[in-house]
Write a protein that holds these residues in place. Structure first.
Motif, PDB file in Angstrom:
ATOM      1  N   GLY A  64      24.565  39.965  59.740  1.00  0.00           N
ATOM      2  CA  GLY A  64      25.000  39.455  58.442  1.00  0.00           C
ATOM      3  C   GLY A  64      26.181  38.505  58.510  1.00  0.00           C
ATOM      4  O   GLY A  64      26.805  38.218  57.495  1.00  0.00           O
ATOM      5  N   GLY A  65      26.536  38.017  59.707  1.00  0.00           N
ATOM      6  CA  GLY A  65      27.638  37.070  59.816  1.00  0.00           C
ATOM      7  C   GLY A  65      29.025  37.713  59.713  1.00  0.00           C
ATOM      8  O   GLY A  65      30.029  37.012  59.689  1.00  0.00           O
ATOM      9  N   PHE A  66      29.095  39.053  59.629  1.00  0.00           N
ATOM     10  CA  PHE A  66      30.399  39.718  59.612  1.00  0.00           C
ATOM     11  C   PHE A  66      30.817  39.981  61.053  1.00  0.00           C
ATOM     12  O   PHE A  66      30.222  40.803  61.748  1.00  0.00           O
ATOM     13  CB  PHE A  66      30.331  41.041  58.850  1.00  0.00           C
ATOM     14  CG  PHE A  66      30.110  40.869  57.378  1.00  0.00           C
ATOM     15  CD1 PHE A  66      31.177  40.604  56.534  1.00  0.00           C
ATOM     16  CD2 PHE A  66      28.833  40.951  56.851  1.00  0.00           C
ATOM     17  CE1 PHE A  66      30.974  40.425  55.181  1.00  0.00           C
ATOM     18  CE2 PHE A  66      28.623  40.781  55.502  1.00  0.00           C
ATOM     19  CZ  PHE A  66      29.693  40.508  54.650  1.00  0.00           C
ATOM     20  N   VAL A  67      31.867  39.288  61.481  1.00  0.00           N
ATOM     21  CA  VAL A  67      32.235  39.346  62.892  1.00  0.00           C
ATOM     22  C   VAL A  67      32.842  40.715  63.221  1.00  0.00           C
ATOM     23  O   VAL A  67      33.552  41.298  62.399  1.00  0.00           O
ATOM     24  CB  VAL A  67      33.251  38.223  63.194  1.00  0.00           C
ATOM     25  CG1 VAL A  67      33.564  38.174  64.671  1.00  0.00           C
ATOM     26  CG2 VAL A  67      32.695  36.898  62.723  1.00  0.00           C
ATOM     27  N   ALA A  68      32.543  41.233  64.416  1.00  0.00           N
ATOM     28  CA  ALA A  68      33.158  42.476  64.889  1.00  0.00           C
ATOM     29  C   ALA A  68      34.664  42.241  64.976  1.00  0.00           C
ATOM     30  O   ALA A  68      35.091  41.123  65.249  1.00  0.00           O
ATOM     31  CB  ALA A  68      32.581  42.845  66.257  1.00  0.00           C
ATOM     32  N   PRO A  69      35.502  43.225  64.775  1.00  0.00           N
ATOM     33  CA  PRO A  69      35.227  44.646  64.540  1.00  0.00           C
ATOM     34  C   PRO A  69      34.907  45.008  63.085  1.00  0.00           C
ATOM     35  O   PRO A  69      34.718  46.183  62.800  1.00  0.00           O
ATOM     36  CB  PRO A  69      36.539  45.308  64.963  1.00  0.00           C
ATOM     37  CG  PRO A  69      37.576  44.302  64.652  1.00  0.00           C
ATOM     38  CD  PRO A  69      36.937  42.969  64.902  1.00  0.00           C
ATOM     39  N   TYR A  70      34.863  44.016  62.167  1.00  0.00           N
ATOM     40  CA  TYR A  70      34.639  44.390  60.761  1.00  0.00           C
ATOM     41  C   TYR A  70      33.165  44.645  60.486  1.00  0.00           C
ATOM     42  O   TYR A  70      32.819  45.534  59.722  1.00  0.00           O
ATOM     43  CB  TYR A  70      35.187  43.308  59.833  1.00  0.00           C
ATOM     44  CG  TYR A  70      36.641  43.063  60.090  1.00  0.00           C
ATOM     45  CD1 TYR A  70      37.580  44.024  59.715  1.00  0.00           C
ATOM     46  CD2 TYR A  70      37.073  41.936  60.784  1.00  0.00           C
ATOM     47  CE1 TYR A  70      38.921  43.846  60.003  1.00  0.00           C
ATOM     48  CE2 TYR A  70      38.407  41.756  61.066  1.00  0.00           C
ATOM     49  CZ  TYR A  70      39.330  42.710  60.681  1.00  0.00           C
ATOM     50  OH  TYR A  70      40.652  42.543  60.982  1.00  0.00           O
ATOM     51  N   GLY A  71      32.313  43.823  61.079  1.00  0.00           N
ATOM     52  CA  GLY A  71      30.884  43.989  60.826  1.00  0.00           C
ATOM     53  C   GLY A  71      30.226  44.807  61.914  1.00  0.00           C
ATOM     54  O   GLY A  71      30.878  45.275  62.850  1.00  0.00           O
ATOM     55  N   ILE A  72      28.915  44.955  61.769  1.00  0.00           N
ATOM     56  CA  ILE A  72      28.134  45.690  62.767  1.00  0.00           C
ATOM     57  C   ILE A  72      27.677  44.699  63.822  1.00  0.00           C
ATOM     58  O   ILE A  72      27.236  43.598  63.510  1.00  0.00           O
ATOM     59  CB  ILE A  72      26.918  46.353  62.100  1.00  0.00           C
ATOM     60  CG1 ILE A  72      27.379  47.439  61.140  1.00  0.00           C
ATOM     61  CG2 ILE A  72      25.971  46.933  63.143  1.00  0.00           C
ATOM     62  CD1 ILE A  72      26.288  47.959  60.249  1.00  0.00           C
ATOM     63  N   GLU A  73      27.803  45.103  65.078  1.00  0.00           N
ATOM     64  CA  GLU A  73      27.411  44.228  66.165  1.00  0.00           C
ATOM     65  C   GLU A  73      26.264  44.878  66.931  1.00  0.00           C
ATOM     66  O   GLU A  73      26.264  46.091  67.114  1.00  0.00           O
ATOM     67  CB  GLU A  73      28.625  44.058  67.083  1.00  0.00           C
ATOM     68  CG  GLU A  73      28.515  42.952  68.077  1.00  0.00           C
ATOM     69  CD  GLU A  73      29.676  42.971  69.066  1.00  0.00           C
ATOM     70  OE1 GLU A  73      30.402  43.978  69.112  1.00  0.00           O
ATOM     71  OE2 GLU A  73      29.822  41.979  69.792  1.00  0.00           O
ATOM     72  N   LEU A  74      25.260  44.095  67.297  1.00  0.00           N
ATOM     73  CA  LEU A  74      24.228  44.620  68.191  1.00  0.00           C
ATOM     74  C   LEU A  74      24.503  44.047  69.574  1.00  0.00           C
ATOM     75  O   LEU A  74      24.649  42.830  69.723  1.00  0.00           O
ATOM     76  CB  LEU A  74      22.837  44.198  67.717  1.00  0.00           C
ATOM     77  CG  LEU A  74      22.443  44.553  66.278  1.00  0.00           C
ATOM     78  CD1 LEU A  74      21.028  44.097  65.982  1.00  0.00           C
ATOM     79  CD2 LEU A  74      22.563  46.043  66.025  1.00  0.00           C
ATOM     80  N   VAL A  75      24.594  44.914  70.571  1.00  0.00           N
ATOM     81  CA  VAL A  75      24.898  44.458  71.921  1.00  0.00           C
ATOM     82  C   VAL A  75      23.833  44.975  72.884  1.00  0.00           C
ATOM     83  O   VAL A  75      23.503  46.159  72.845  1.00  0.00           O
ATOM     84  CB  VAL A  75      26.265  44.979  72.410  1.00  0.00           C
ATOM     85  CG1 VAL A  75      26.648  44.306  73.706  1.00  0.00           C
ATOM     86  CG2 VAL A  75      27.324  44.741  71.368  1.00  0.00           C
ATOM     87  N   VAL A  76      23.289  44.092  73.694  1.00  0.00           N
ATOM     88  CA  VAL A  76      22.288  44.519  74.676  1.00  0.00           C
ATOM     89  C   VAL A  76      22.776  44.148  76.066  1.00  0.00           C
ATOM     90  O   VAL A  76      22.891  42.969  76.398  1.00  0.00           O
ATOM     91  CB  VAL A  76      20.924  43.862  74.401  1.00  0.00           C
ATOM     92  CG1 VAL A  76      19.895  44.365  75.387  1.00  0.00           C
ATOM     93  CG2 VAL A  76      20.475  44.163  72.988  1.00  0.00           C
ATOM     94  N   ASP A  77      23.085  45.152  76.874  1.00  0.00           N
ATOM     95  CA  ASP A  77      23.427  44.902  78.272  1.00  0.00           C
ATOM     96  C   ASP A  77      22.322  45.477  79.161  1.00  0.00           C
ATOM     97  O   ASP A  77      21.257  45.839  78.650  1.00  0.00           O
ATOM     98  CB  ASP A  77      24.805  45.493  78.606  1.00  0.00           C
ATOM     99  CG  ASP A  77      24.853  46.989  78.366  1.00  0.00           C
ATOM    100  OD1 ASP A  77      23.782  47.581  78.176  1.00  0.00           O
ATOM    101  OD2 ASP A  77      25.952  47.555  78.376  1.00  0.00           O
ATOM    102  N   GLY A  78      22.558  45.537  80.459  1.00  0.00           N
ATOM    103  CA  GLY A  78      21.508  45.970  81.376  1.00  0.00           C
ATOM    104  C   GLY A  78      20.944  47.327  81.037  1.00  0.00           C
ATOM    105  O   GLY A  78      19.724  47.552  81.037  1.00  0.00           O
ATOM    106  N   LEU A  79      21.843  48.275  80.703  1.00  0.00           N
ATOM    107  CA  LEU A  79      21.404  49.640  80.400  1.00  0.00           C
ATOM    108  C   LEU A  79      20.544  49.656  79.142  1.00  0.00           C
ATOM    109  O   LEU A  79      19.441  50.219  79.127  1.00  0.00           O
ATOM    110  CB  LEU A  79      22.646  50.532  80.239  1.00  0.00           C
ATOM    111  CG  LEU A  79      22.436  52.017  80.024  1.00  0.00           C
ATOM    112  CD1 LEU A  79      21.657  52.616  81.170  1.00  0.00           C
ATOM    113  CD2 LEU A  79      23.774  52.729  79.881  1.00  0.00           C
ATOM    114  N   SER A  80      21.030  49.010  78.060  1.00  0.00           N
ATOM    115  CA  SER A  80      20.244  49.066  76.822  1.00  0.00           C
ATOM    116  C   SER A  80      18.952  48.271  76.958  1.00  0.00           C
ATOM    117  O   SER A  80      17.929  48.675  76.406  1.00  0.00           O
ATOM    118  CB  SER A  80      21.039  48.607  75.602  1.00  0.00           C
ATOM    119  OG  SER A  80      22.121  47.835  75.929  1.00  0.00           O
ATOM    120  N   ALA A  81      18.985  47.144  77.683  1.00  0.00           N
ATOM    121  CA  ALA A  81      17.761  46.359  77.832  1.00  0.00           C
ATOM    122  C   ALA A  81      16.679  47.184  78.510  1.00  0.00           C
ATOM    123  O   ALA A  81      15.510  47.169  78.086  1.00  0.00           O
ATOM    124  CB  ALA A  81      18.038  45.096  78.637  1.00  0.00           C
ATOM    125  N   SER A  82      17.060  47.952  79.558  1.00  0.00           N
ATOM    126  CA  SER A  82      16.026  48.724  80.245  1.00  0.00           C
ATOM    127  C   SER A  82      15.496  49.839  79.348  1.00  0.00           C
ATOM    128  O   SER A  82      14.300  50.139  79.374  1.00  0.00           O
ATOM    129  CB  SER A  82      16.531  49.268  81.579  1.00  0.00           C
ATOM    130  OG  SER A  82      17.869  49.651  81.481  1.00  0.00           O
TER     131      SER A  82
END
Lengths: 492, 123
Positions: A64-82
């Protein structure tokens, strides 16, 4: 475009999940095709995301364009991608199984897609409260799926699962409240910085850790908190047992690792040794108790459920040891276990349909009547025990090496003991399947069985059996990706 | 012994005691009651305790509700309110699913008592 993929992965199944309900007005069999199309698209996106993470590193999306830390962020690194890739491919694969085996109602496929939404959301989110919301979405879908069994006992099992699961999720929420009180933020990366500033030995921080991890441990089903699991797996339809055993606890264990490493960090574990030792202790008890309970079971599905209690003990122990080797081992075992356990449940479904056998004694001599089911079961069972080329061996090996590096000898002993127990209950079954006199007569089996096995169901069993061995080849890539994308937590 | 400090804590932190009380009552009902509907009520009380905990976190003495106006403020923190709104929705859905399951169990086994159900279930 690639930065939108994490959000699309969540949106796609939730929109797809609404379609079968509307389509019920037109056709009673619309659920399966809708789910198939949605999950194929989901898998394509997941593969794209995983390839991007492997080649270019972490992907993040600002909701929604709300930058972290105020908004929700989705983050995908190696662990989450697998884990996302695992969720997507297992859900797609089991759909082939559900074509013949599963409940055929349109609402079933809505719940199926809702479960995928929840699991994907838990995996990609970078926000502690958002994780709670997806945890509950997963839970709600899972309770509904368990209750979709034909027998009324499925409703009893689902209610038990619901009550215990809700307490677990509520404890997690309470923990988030403590973390919020300590820091005033919910973003995981931001929490990691601010918790360090508050001080790891502060009562607020330690309580937050205890409650958040405690809540997730209920969802993972470690030993004293596992009581919902055998009933749920035993009473749910075969498709659901395979799906839930492969994914729900797996993603909860992922969430546990995420909270431990991304929110509290390895420094917390070092600063508060009691937290680490409690977790290692709990995991060790779980490893032994789960195996011991599995040995004493009569129903094969309950045996597999107790085996999960033991295997997740192993995964949590690996994460709690928290050396790079142990974390890689725990991740490998987490992913490998999902494939193996899902495959084992699928194989029990095939064997039961072919022969009518569902108890340990009934398996005697059934290899002849269900050759593919029994063959798949045997390969997967040996992989689970940890016979070398299989992925079950690699995960355990890394965890043992990690434990030795960290000097945590009790875990090594527990792990070897539990491997022997695992061998005890799986070897017993394999031996019966191939070398014992049948206890179930042919005519009786046909009267009991009735519903036939489809090529899709057999394909699922064969593919998981092949994957249980072939996944070993991917371990170096996974290790490299984890070390590249998770540097802060792998440098204690 | 109750000294002045304890009295002070009691009067200034009474909302936290209410939270603990609700959590305790909820968990006790959840574990101890053998009636399935009462278990679900216990679950709701437990969750309500958590909701109250978040709302208490947001409170600030003398602050006004988080509606921006001329000359108002300081405001209470709006974030926990939003979170709890979400959590309440989750709680309602869970209760609905639980009650649906209970209806199914009752129509099948004709009882809401956990002990009777266990006997029927394991036979």
């Amino acid at each position: 475009m690639i930065e939108h993929v994490p959000a699309l992965l969540v949106v796609l199944p939730i929109v797809g999940g609404a379609v079968p309900l509307v389509a019920s007005l037109l056709s009673d069999r619309a659920g399966w095709p809708v789910a198939a199309v949605t999950l194929t698209a989901h898998a394509a996106l997941a593969v794209w995301l995983a390839v991007t993470v492997v080649t270019e590193g972490t992907v993040s999306y600002v909701v929604g364009g709300f930058v972290a830390p105020y908004g929700i962020e989705l983050v995908v690194d190696g662990l989450s991608a697998s884990v996302v890739l695992l969720v997507s491919l297992v859900a797609l694969g089991l759909l082939a199984y559900a074509r013949r085996a599963g409940p055929h109602a349109n609402t079933f496929y809505s719940q199926y897609l809702l479960l995928v939404t929840g699991l994907t959301g838990m995996t990609v989110t970078g926000d502690a409260f958002n994780l709670y919301v997806f945890l509950e979405i997963t839970g709600l879908a899972a309770y509904g799926l368990v209750a979709s069994g034909r027998e009324a006992s499925a409703a009893v099992a689902a209610l038990k699962y619901l009550i215990i699961g809700t307490v677990g999720a509520s404890l997690y929420l309470l923990g988030v409240g403590y973390a919020l009180a300590a820091t005033g933020t919910l973003n995981m990366a931001d929490l990691a910085d601010k918790l360090a500033a508050v001080g790891y030995d502060s009562t607020l921080v330690v309580t937050a850790f205890g409650l958040m991890i405690g809540g997730l441990v209920v969802k993972v089903a470690l030993f004293p908190l596992h009581t919902w699991q055998p009933d749920a797996y035993d009473n749910a339809p075969d498709t659901v047992s395979a799906l839930i055993s492969a994914l729900v606890s797996t993603v909860s264990a992922y969430a546990l690792a995420r909270v431990m490493f991304s929110v509290f960090t390895v420094e917390f574990l070092t600063a508060v040794p009691a937290a680490r030792w409690t977790l290692v202790g709990l995991a060790s008890v779980s490893i032994v108790a789960g195996s011991a309970l599995a040995v004493s079971q009569d129903s094969v599905q309950r045996m597999l459920a107790y085996s999960s209690v033991s295997q997740f003990g192993l995964v949590v122990a690996g994460f709690a040891i928290a050396t790079p080797t142990a974390v890689v081992g725990a991740t490998v075992h987490l992913l490998g276990h999902a494939v193996m356990k899902g495959g084992l449940f699928a194989a029990t479904g095939v064997i039961e349909r072919d022969t009518g056998a569902s108890a340990v004694n009934g398996y005697a001599g059934m290899a002849e009547r269900s050759p593919i089911g029994a063959g798949g079961f045997a390969v997967l069972a040996l992989a689970m025990v940890g016979v070398p080329p299989a992925v079950g061996f690699v995960g355990k090996w890394y965890i043992v090496v990690g434990a030795v590096e960290a000097g945590i000898w009790p875990v090594v002993v527990v792990l070897l003991a539990s491997t022997l127990l695992t061998l005890a209950y799986f070897a017993r079954l394999v031996e019966r399947l191939y070398f014992a006199e049948p206890t179930i007569q042919e005519e009786q089996a046909i009267a009991d069985g009735g519903s036939a096995v489809s090529p899709g169901m057999l394909a699922v069993v064969v593919v998981t059996a092949v994957l249980a061995v072939a996944l070993t080849a991917l371990v170096p890539t996974l290790e490299q990706t984890l070390i590249d994308t998770l540097p802060p937590l792998l440098n204690p | 012994m109750i000294g002045p400090l304890q009295v002070d804590l009691l009067t200034s932190h009474y909302n936290y005691y209410a939270v603990m009380l609700l959590l305790g009552i909820g968990l006790y009902m959840l574990v101890e009651s053998s009636n399935l509907v009462k278990k679900v009520i216990g679950m709701n009380i437990f969750q309500t305790g958590i909701f109250l905990f978040f709302i208490t976190l947001a409170y600030r003495a003398g602050a006004s509700p988080p509606v921006v106006q001329e000359g108002a403020g300081p405001y209470v923190s709006p974030l926990p309110h939003v979170l709890i709104l979400t959590a309440i929705v989750v709680g309602v859905s869970l209760t609905a699913v639980a009650l649906a399951l209970i209806i199914r169990i009752y129509s099948e086994y004709g009882t809401l008592d956990e002990d009777t159900l266990k006997q029927l279930y394991y036979d």
